[in-house]
Design a protein around this motif. Structure first.
Motif, mmCIF file in Angstrom:
data_model
loop_
_atom_site.group_PDB
_atom_site.id
_atom_site.type_symbol
_atom_site.label_atom_id
_atom_site.label_comp_id
_atom_site.label_asym_id
_atom_site.label_seq_id
_atom_site.Cartn_x
_atom_site.Cartn_y
_atom_site.Cartn_z
ATOM 1 N N ASP A 1 43.553 72.629 15.406
ATOM 2 C CA ASP A 1 42.939 73.853 14.902
ATOM 3 C C ASP A 1 42.825 74.901 15.981
ATOM 4 O O ASP A 1 42.687 74.575 17.146
ATOM 5 C CB ASP A 1 41.515 73.529 14.404
ATOM 6 C CG ASP A 1 41.553 73.196 12.936
ATOM 7 O OD1 ASP A 1 42.532 73.583 12.297
ATOM 8 O OD2 ASP A 1 40.599 72.543 12.470
ATOM 9 N N GLY A 2 42.869 76.140 15.565
ATOM 10 C CA GLY A 2 42.528 77.236 16.466
ATOM 11 C C GLY A 2 43.724 77.825 17.166
ATOM 12 O O GLY A 2 44.850 77.323 17.060
ATOM 13 N N PRO A 3 43.488 78.910 17.892
ATOM 14 C CA PRO A 3 44.574 79.618 18.574
ATOM 15 C C PRO A 3 45.292 78.710 19.563
ATOM 16 O O PRO A 3 44.662 77.890 20.232
ATOM 17 C CB PRO A 3 43.847 80.740 19.327
ATOM 18 C CG PRO A 3 42.481 80.829 18.737
ATOM 19 C CD PRO A 3 42.169 79.509 18.137
ATOM 20 N N ALA B 1 38.165 80.133 22.888
ATOM 21 C CA ALA B 1 38.783 78.816 23.096
ATOM 22 C C ALA B 1 40.240 78.902 22.667
ATOM 23 O O ALA B 1 40.546 79.441 21.608
ATOM 24 C CB ALA B 1 38.064 77.750 22.278
ATOM 25 N N VAL B 2 41.133 78.409 23.525
ATOM 26 C CA VAL B 2 42.556 78.435 23.191
ATOM 27 C C VAL B 2 43.203 77.148 23.697
ATOM 28 O O VAL B 2 42.867 76.663 24.776
ATOM 29 C CB VAL B 2 43.250 79.688 23.778
ATOM 30 C CG1 VAL B 2 43.239 79.690 25.307
ATOM 31 C CG2 VAL B 2 44.676 79.843 23.267
ATOM 32 N N ARG B 3 44.103 76.584 22.859
ATOM 33 C CA ARG B 3 44.861 75.400 23.293
ATOM 34 C C ARG B 3 46.092 75.898 24.037
ATOM 35 O O ARG B 3 46.831 76.720 23.511
ATOM 36 C CB ARG B 3 45.314 74.582 22.079
ATOM 37 C CG ARG B 3 44.195 74.180 21.157
ATOM 38 C CD ARG B 3 44.737 73.777 19.786
ATOM 39 N NE ARG B 3 45.502 72.541 19.841
ATOM 40 C CZ ARG B 3 46.420 72.202 18.943
ATOM 41 N NH1 ARG B 3 46.722 73.003 17.936
ATOM 42 N NH2 ARG B 3 47.073 71.058 19.057
ATOM 43 N N PRO C 1 40.485 85.054 22.447
ATOM 44 C CA PRO C 1 39.563 84.097 21.810
ATOM 45 C C PRO C 1 38.854 83.220 22.859
ATOM 46 O O PRO C 1 39.442 82.907 23.892
ATOM 47 C CB PRO C 1 40.485 83.244 20.928
ATOM 48 C CG PRO C 1 41.859 83.433 21.496
ATOM 49 C CD PRO C 1 41.893 84.814 22.068
ATOM 50 N N TRP D 1 47.289 85.600 25.536
ATOM 51 C CA TRP D 1 45.907 85.332 25.081
ATOM 52 C C TRP D 1 45.168 86.648 24.823
ATOM 53 O O TRP D 1 44.494 86.803 23.804
ATOM 54 C CB TRP D 1 45.212 84.485 26.146
ATOM 55 C CG TRP D 1 43.745 84.307 25.971
ATOM 56 C CD1 TRP D 1 43.110 83.473 25.090
ATOM 57 C CD2 TRP D 1 42.711 84.982 26.714
ATOM 58 N NE1 TRP D 1 41.752 83.581 25.250
ATOM 59 C CE2 TRP D 1 41.484 84.497 26.235
ATOM 60 C CE3 TRP D 1 42.711 85.919 27.741
ATOM 61 C CZ2 TRP D 1 40.253 84.937 26.749
ATOM 62 C CZ3 TRP D 1 41.494 86.356 28.255
ATOM 63 C CH2 TRP D 1 40.287 85.878 27.760
ATOM 64 N N GLY E 1 48.068 75.928 13.403
ATOM 65 C CA GLY E 1 46.888 76.789 13.441
ATOM 66 C C GLY E 1 47.223 78.172 13.934
ATOM 67 O O GLY E 1 48.146 78.350 14.711
#
Ligand code: SAH
Length: 373
Positions: free
Chosen positions: A153-155, A86-88, A84, A78, A236
């Protein structure tokens, strides 16, 4: 029961026998897929599978150090993404939820990472999902479940221990100069039996294999790997991931199909749906599939090497000092995970990432490390 030899016992065995009698032999991949994922009786639909009372034991169940080190690995991955907000954190096939619980506990040491997390668990097995809900009920971060990897979506950071091996593998067999699909049919006695299937016009084997000789078997998850890699690359940016499994670093020939039930090897053709059925993971092939989808890969390195680089021995020593009454168990656990004649060398770890990210922690090729000196 004289009929036992001719009439397969379980509902899934009967269903498969009827299918083969009607349509002809099925490929090994279709057989594995049915055994593991049949909607009613597939092994991975309901079985508790993992743990002392199940069929096999996995690394996170052997030592908490495994999940803890992976949690810290995720925190570094990360940070390499620029931290970031917000991260999944996606886990494929989370088993009993032990790895994730240990990882999240260790991640408390990096509060900004923990605060950024949304955990997504991809699980097909209702019994194991219930165990995961229990293990993570006080995780302190949002957790959602899904049946398959959904685009998002997203990192994202992906972790998967012993997940690649649940993807059905095809076996090809070399006969009289051509490759054929290895199939499962019905023998004269009514039992399941291996049989040679259709000739493959284009077996599309990877480069670098030795010349095949009569009876050689080549195992491939080409379809499953490219499907997974396609989903991952579409999920993403930026993306980092860690895949750990029983397998080999380079492609080769050999029949590694095995069934395991109640901690013992079983006959893969007996009792479909009752045992875990796997073939070893070909990490070279997985790396190829990932890179074909525009991602980069780091490794593979043997599990013992990977855990060693992350400080596995030091972490276990700390735990032993803090819990003297459990020291012997902790030591045995870490030795089992890292030992060069066991899981330490039989399991491999590969990292995947967006091409613009730095190489992932602890996954540099072993050779380059030596060449620096
Ligand atoms: N990672 C865990 C469990 C490994 S066993 C551990 O290390 O202990 C394989 C896991 O993958 C189980 O949780 C199983 O139920 C899950 N699984 C099997 N097939 C799956 C599928 N098609 N989709 C999602 N999860 C699956």
């Amino acid at each position: 029961m004289t009929g036992a030899a001719t009439s397969p016992a379980s509902p899934l065995a009967r269903k498969l026998a009827e299918r083969i009698a009607r349509d002809g032999p099925i490929s090994v991949a279709d057989y594995i897929e049915a055994c593991l994922q049949d909607a009613d009786d597939g092994y991975y639909r309901h079985k508790a599978a993992i743990g002392a009372g199940g069929d096999f034991v996995t690394a996170p169940e052997i030592s908490q150090v495994f999940g803890e080190l992976i949690g810290l690995w995720c925190a570094v991955a990360w940070q390499q993404m620029g931290g970031p907000p917000a991260v999944r954190l996606i886990e494929l096939g989370p088993g009993r939820g032990t790895l994730m619980a240990d990882a999240l506990r260790a991640a408390q040491r990096v509060p900004a990472f923990r605060a950024a997390l949304r955990v997504e668990l991809v699980e097909s097995n209702a019994t194991l999902e219930a165990a995961q809900r229990l293990a993570l009920h006080d995780a302190g971060v949002p957790v959602v479940w899904m049946r398959e990897l959904a685009p998002g979506d997203g990192p994202a950071i992906i972790i998967a221990n012993e997940f690649l091996d649940v993807l059905a593998a095809e076996q090809l067999v070399f006969r009289e100069g051509t490759w054929r699909t290895r199939c499962v049919g019905l023998g004269a006695d009514g039992r399941f039996a291996f049989t040679d299937g259709p000739v493959l016009a284009d077996a599309a084997l990877p480069d670098g294999l030795p010349a095949a000789t009569e009876g050689d078997i080549f195992e491939t998850r080409r379809r499953a790997f490219s499907d997974l890699a396609g989903r991952l690359s579409a999920a993403g940016q930026p993306l980092s991931g860690l895949f750990i499994d029983y397998g080999h670093q380079t492609s080769g020939f050999g029949d590694t199909l095995q069934a395991v039930a109640a901690h013992r090897y079983a006959d893969p053709l007996l009792g479909p749906g009752a045992a875990d059925l796997t073939v070893q993971v070909d990490f070279a092939a997985f790396g190829d599939a990932v890179r074909a989808c525009g991602l980069a890969s780091d490794g593979p390195v043997p599990q013992g090497e990977f855990l060693g680089r992350l400080g596995g021995v030091e972490r276990a020593s700390r735990l032993m000092a803090d819990n003297p009454s459990k020291a012997a168990t902790i030591e045995a656990g870490i030795a089992r995970l890292m030992g060069p004649t066991g899981m330490g060398s039989h399991f491999q770890v590969i990292g995947i990432r967006s091409v613009d990210l730095a190489p992932l922690p602890a996954l540099a090729a072993v050779d380059s490390e030596h060449s620096a000196s």
